[in-house]
Design an enzyme around this catalytic site. Sequence first.
Site: not given
Ligand code: NAP
Length: 246
Positions: A13-14, A63, A89, A154, A158, A187
């Site tokens: 969703s985001r 999830v 994700n 975290y 990971k 990111i």
């Molecule tokens: P984000 O913007 O915070 O979005 C998180 C997403 O996960 C949202 O769609 C949220 O849904 C969903 N979510 C959270 N808890 C959930 C659950 N229990 N069941 C189903 N959906 C759930 O995160 P992001 O930055 O895009 O990160 C995406 C992935 O990349 C994550 O696994 C994160 O750890 C990894 N990552 C991110 C970064 C970074 O710098 N951003 C770096 C390394 C790895 P709602 O909208 O409904 O809350």
Amino acid sequence: MEERKTVLITGGSRGIGKEVALIYAENGYNVIVNYVSDKTDVTGLKKELEKKGITSLIIKADVSKEEEVEELVKQAIEKFGKIDVLVNNAGITRDNLLMRMSKEDFDKVIEINLKGTFLVTKAVAKYMMKKRQGSIINLSSVVGVTGNAGQCNYAASKAGIIGFTKSIARELASRNIRANAVAPGFIKTDMTNVLSDTIKDSINNQIPLKRMGTAKEVAELIYFLGSEKSEYITGQVINIDGGMVM
Ligand code: NAP
């Protein structure tokens, strides 16, 4: 005409997940997006996806809850009959130093990030195995490789995803199912927006390319790993981090 392929993206969703959903829609896939929060408004996303001429399904499910995952995959299979690509994700952070970290915050992060990846993969792999085809992409992180002060929960989740990915890559290869992990650095998404400008500046200084990455850049890599262009790649962890980890 070739049959449309189907992708399931958890947490679509985001942020990164949403960009992944959009890139798959642009490439003609049926797109299933999962999210969890009552506050999340997905009507705009559905319109945005379907403007690209594909069919989408947007399903609320946590999830980390087995019954909700079973129902999510059941609805996806009822609608599209198969899942060709799975992107695990969905993820959260609950940062704190070890001495201040509560058991609840430790468990929550492991439950959603690691157990959630296991539950969704298990439910989807059953259908991929029947088709003898599939690609699974799991979101790890650079901190799963290097560790990070203030993120022991975290980073553990990971790092766990890396071991999980390599194990299933070995198990499922004979069924023509690939599994790879993507390890992003910093990111620009809601997850990193919470950091102060001072911390963001100091992070940027430590990145050889001197900037944070975009969700679109990560989505492009995920799309490649789901596609036939990466047919000979499995069991890998691909960093996308501006050179942070070399
Ligand atoms: P984000 O913007 O915070 O979005 C998180 C997403 O996960 C949202 O769609 C949220 O849904 C969903 N979510 C959270 N808890 C959930 C659950 N229990 N069941 C189903 N959906 C759930 O995160 P992001 O930055 O895009 O990160 C995406 C992935 O990349 C994550 O696994 C994160 O750890 C990894 N990552 C991110 C970064 C970074 O710098 N951003 C770096 C390394 C790895 P709602 O909208 O409904 O809350």
